[in-house]
Design a protein around this motif. Sequence first.
Motif, PDB file in Angstrom:
ATOM      1  N   PRO A   1       0.835  -1.177   0.149  1.00 44.77           N
ATOM      2  CA  PRO A   1       0.206   0.096   0.096  1.00 44.77           C
ATOM      3  C   PRO A   1       1.026   1.388  -0.172  1.00 44.77           C
ATOM      4  O   PRO A   1       1.914   1.225   0.388  1.00 44.77           O
ATOM      5  N   MET A   2       0.324   2.284  -0.504  1.00 48.66           N
ATOM      6  CA  MET A   2       0.864   3.654  -0.340  1.00 48.66           C
ATOM      7  C   MET A   2       1.024   3.929   0.987  1.00 48.66           C
ATOM      8  O   MET A   2       0.139   3.584   1.955  1.00 48.66           O
ATOM      9  N   SER A   3       1.746   5.071   1.442  1.00 50.84           N
ATOM     10  CA  SER A   3       1.845   5.450   2.656  1.00 50.84           C
ATOM     11  C   SER A   3       0.688   6.243   3.366  1.00 50.84           C
ATOM     12  O   SER A   3       0.375   6.382   4.425  1.00 50.84           O
ATOM     13  N   VAL A   4      -0.242   6.813   2.393  1.00 50.61           N
ATOM     14  CA  VAL A   4      -1.441   7.623   2.878  1.00 50.61           C
ATOM     15  C   VAL A   4      -2.355   7.209   1.929  1.00 50.61           C
ATOM     16  O   VAL A   4      -2.203   7.036   0.697  1.00 50.61           O
ATOM     17  N   GLY A   5      -3.576   7.062   2.345  1.00 46.05           N
ATOM     18  CA  GLY A   5      -4.909   6.961   1.572  1.00 46.05           C
ATOM     19  C   GLY A   5      -5.160   8.102   0.872  1.00 46.05           C
ATOM     20  O   GLY A   5      -5.190   9.252   1.529  1.00 46.05           O
ATOM     21  N   ARG A   6      -5.607   8.039  -0.462  1.00 52.01           N
ATOM     22  CA  ARG A   6      -5.799   9.085  -1.217  1.00 52.01           C
ATOM     23  C   ARG A   6      -6.549   8.727  -2.526  1.00 52.01           C
ATOM     24  O   ARG A   6      -6.402   7.684  -2.953  1.00 52.01           O
ATOM     25  N   ASP A   7      -7.523   9.780  -2.872  1.00 47.11           N
ATOM     26  CA  ASP A   7      -7.973   9.421  -4.067  1.00 47.11           C
ATOM     27  C   ASP A   7      -7.462  10.605  -5.145  1.00 47.11           C
ATOM     28  O   ASP A   7      -6.928  11.701  -4.480  1.00 47.11           O
ATOM     29  N   GLY A   8      -7.829  10.880  -6.335  1.00 49.23           N
ATOM     30  CA  GLY A   8      -7.403  11.606  -7.402  1.00 49.23           C
ATOM     31  C   GLY A   8      -5.816  11.887  -7.503  1.00 49.23           C
ATOM     32  O   GLY A   8      -5.184  12.559  -7.766  1.00 49.23           O
ATOM     33  N   VAL A   9      -5.290  10.294  -7.133  1.00 49.62           N
ATOM     34  CA  VAL A   9      -3.829  10.307  -7.419  1.00 49.62           C
ATOM     35  C   VAL A   9      -3.551  10.024  -8.726  1.00 49.62           C
ATOM     36  O   VAL A   9      -4.110   9.408  -9.608  1.00 49.62           O
TER      37      VAL A   9
ATOM     38  N   VAL B   1       1.338  10.414  -7.574  1.00 57.22           N
ATOM     39  CA  VAL B   1       1.691  12.061  -7.568  1.00 57.22           C
ATOM     40  C   VAL B   1       0.377  12.912  -6.935  1.00 57.22           C
ATOM     41  O   VAL B   1      -0.603  12.568  -7.514  1.00 57.22           O
ATOM     42  N   GLY B   2       0.684  13.316  -5.875  1.00 58.59           N
ATOM     43  CA  GLY B   2      -0.528  14.174  -5.129  1.00 58.59           C
ATOM     44  C   GLY B   2      -1.928  13.437  -4.924  1.00 58.59           C
ATOM     45  O   GLY B   2      -1.681  12.114  -4.450  1.00 58.59           O
ATOM     46  N   GLY B   3      -2.867  14.101  -4.791  1.00 61.61           N
ATOM     47  CA  GLY B   3      -4.078  13.263  -4.452  1.00 61.61           C
ATOM     48  C   GLY B   3      -4.736  13.987  -3.395  1.00 61.61           C
ATOM     49  O   GLY B   3      -4.313  15.150  -2.760  1.00 61.61           O
ATOM     50  N   TYR B   4      -5.865  13.542  -2.865  1.00 61.34           N
ATOM     51  CA  TYR B   4      -6.664  14.212  -1.542  1.00 61.34           C
ATOM     52  C   TYR B   4      -6.944  13.125  -0.561  1.00 61.34           C
ATOM     53  O   TYR B   4      -7.719  12.167  -1.029  1.00 61.34           O
ATOM     54  N   ASP B   5      -6.843  13.074   0.735  1.00 64.78           N
ATOM     55  CA  ASP B   5      -6.987  12.312   1.715  1.00 64.78           C
ATOM     56  C   ASP B   5      -7.941  12.586   2.446  1.00 64.78           C
ATOM     57  O   ASP B   5      -8.118  11.821   3.440  1.00 64.78           O
TER      58      ASP B   5
END
Length: 593
Positions: free
Chosen positions: A533-541, A553-557
Motif C-alpha cells: 500500500p501507499m503511505s497515505v490513503g488518497r483519491d485523485g492520485v 503523484v498528489g491526491g486528496y486524503d
Amino acid sequence: MTDEEKGLETSIDVLIISSDDSIVETEEAESPQDENFRCSDHAERSLQRMENCLQNQQLTDVVLCVGERRISAHRLVLSACSEYFAAMFSSGLRESFQTEIELQDIDPDCLQELVHYCYTGCLDLKEETVELMLATSSLLQIPQVTDACSKFLEKRLHPSNCIGIALFADTQNCPCLLEKAHNFTTEHFMEVIGNQEFLQLDANSFAKLLASYELNVPNEEDVVNALITWAKFAPETRQENISKLLENVKLSLLSPSFIVDHIESEPLFSHDPKCNELIMEAMKYHLLPERRSISSARSRPRKSTVGKLCAVGGIDASKGANSIELYDLRANKWSPFANMSGQRLQFGVAQLGDKILVVGGRDGLKTMSIVESFDFVTKTWSSLPNMATPRHGLGVGVLGGPLYAVGGHDGWSYLNSVERWDPQTKDWNYVAPMTSQRSTVGVAVLGDRLYAVGGRDGSVCLQSVECYDPYTNKWIPCAPMAKQRGGAGVVAMNGCLYVCGGHAAPASYPSVARLECCERYDPKTDSWSPVAPMSVGRDGVGVCVLGDKLMAVGGYDGTQYLDLVEAYDPLANTWSLMAPMNMKRASTCTIVI
C-alpha cells in the motif's frame, strides 16, 4: 581563626593576568571566590614559541632525512599533528631513540611544508603540487591537510581532468574525492568522452561508468558510440574486454534497427560469442515482450533517459490548479514549466508525439467538449476538434494511434459512451459503449486493449473492470477488483495493470474513506493480487511509469490536497518518498515526456 587572619582574608587583592603577561591589580574584593583562568591564545602563542625554537635550531630533537635534505623538528610537535610520527616516536622501536631518521618515497619539499604546517596550521596549496601534497599528507596521516587538498581538487573538477582525479583519489583512499569525481564524470559524460583522458581509461573503470544508472546521456545510443570510440583507440588490447563492457549497456532499450545497423554489424561485437548472446537477448526483448524480465539490468533505463514526469493541472484548495510542473528523476526535483490556457478540472491527458492533448473537463460548473494541444518545444496551445459529447471525469488512452475518450459525466448524467479521435483525419467517432456507466474511471492501455477500471455510476463506486478490443469493437468483462474504487490511479507496467488508491463510496459522502491499498491485474490469468500500500490513503492520485518505477503523484486524503509523491519498486514491492511537488493538488494528470 584569629582577628588578624580574618583581616588578611578580607583584604586579599584579586590579580588578573592579561594576554601580554602583565599583572593588573583590581580593586579589593569584598568576598573572594575561586577563579578559573584561561588564556585564549595560549595554544597559538606556545606554537609560535616552538616555531621560533625551530628557526633558531633550539631544543630540536629529531632530524628527518630525505635524500640530501635534512629537516629539523621537535618530536612532540610532529606527534601532535601526525599519527604517523606519533606511532613512530612512541612505538619503542629504534626510531623512538634515533636523532636522525631516514624517510623513503617522500617528496622533500612537501615534507618541509608539512613540518612547517605542524607548527603554524597554515599551508599554501598550488595546482601543480596539490596531488603530491595530498599523497604525502595521506602517508603521514595528517587528515586535515588531506581533506583540504581533496576540497581543492573538488573545486577544480573539469571534463578534461575528472577521470584522472577519480583514479588518483582511488589510489590514495580518498572516498569523498572519489565519489565527487565519479559523480562529476557521470554528470558530464557527454563532455568527458571528447577528452584524451577518456580514451586512456582502463577497462575496469570504464565498466564502472557504464554500469552507473546516474550516467547523464540523452539516450543509450550515445553510450554505444562512446564504447566503440574507446575500443577502437587501441583495438588490439581492448577487444578482450569488449563483452564485459557491452554487458553494462542497456541493449534492450535500443531500437531493433539500431541494434542491427550499429551493433550486430560492428566487427568489435560480431566476432565475440558473448557479445552475440547479448545481442540476441536484446532482440528477444523486442520480439517476445511477454517474456521480458523486470529484473534484467539491461532493461532498466538510466535516470537521464527515462524522460521527465509531467504533472498537468488538477484541483487545489482554490479549486483550480492550472500550472504544469516537471519532475527530474536524476535531480529528484520539481520545477515549474508552463500554465494551462485556462481553468479546467477533471480532464483527461494523453501524449501524441511531442504534444500533450488535454481532453474535456469542466470550467467551474460547465462540462466541456473542447480539446487542446500543448507543444513542448514552443510552449504554445492550439485547438483541436471538439468531442461530440462534453465530458468531465473521463479517462483517455492512446491505442494503436487513435485517442480514446472513455466515460465520464456530461453535466447531467454518467456516461458509458466512448469516442475515438483519428489523428490523421482529425475526426471524432463513437465506438461501442461500455457495459457500465463510469465517471472518475481509470483508463490504461495494456497490450492491444484499452482497459476501463472502476469509477462510479452515481450511486456506488465500481469494482468491475472491462477492456475494449478495437478489432471486434467490443467491450469484454474482466475479473473485478478486490475493492470498489472511484478516482483511483491506473497504469500499465511490466505486462500488468496497477491500481492505486481511490475511494470506496461516492466522493460527496462526508465520511468517505480514501484508500491506500493497491492491486495488480495480470491479464494472462485474469486475476487481481494485492501489492504494497501507499503511505497515505488518497483519491485523485496521478500515476505513471517513470523508468522502472511507478510514480504516485498528489491526491486528496479527505481533509487536504497533497504534494506527496511516492515511487513504487515492483521488484522490492516497496514504496519510497520522492521530492514533493511545488503545489498541493489532486486529479492531476501525469505523463512522461
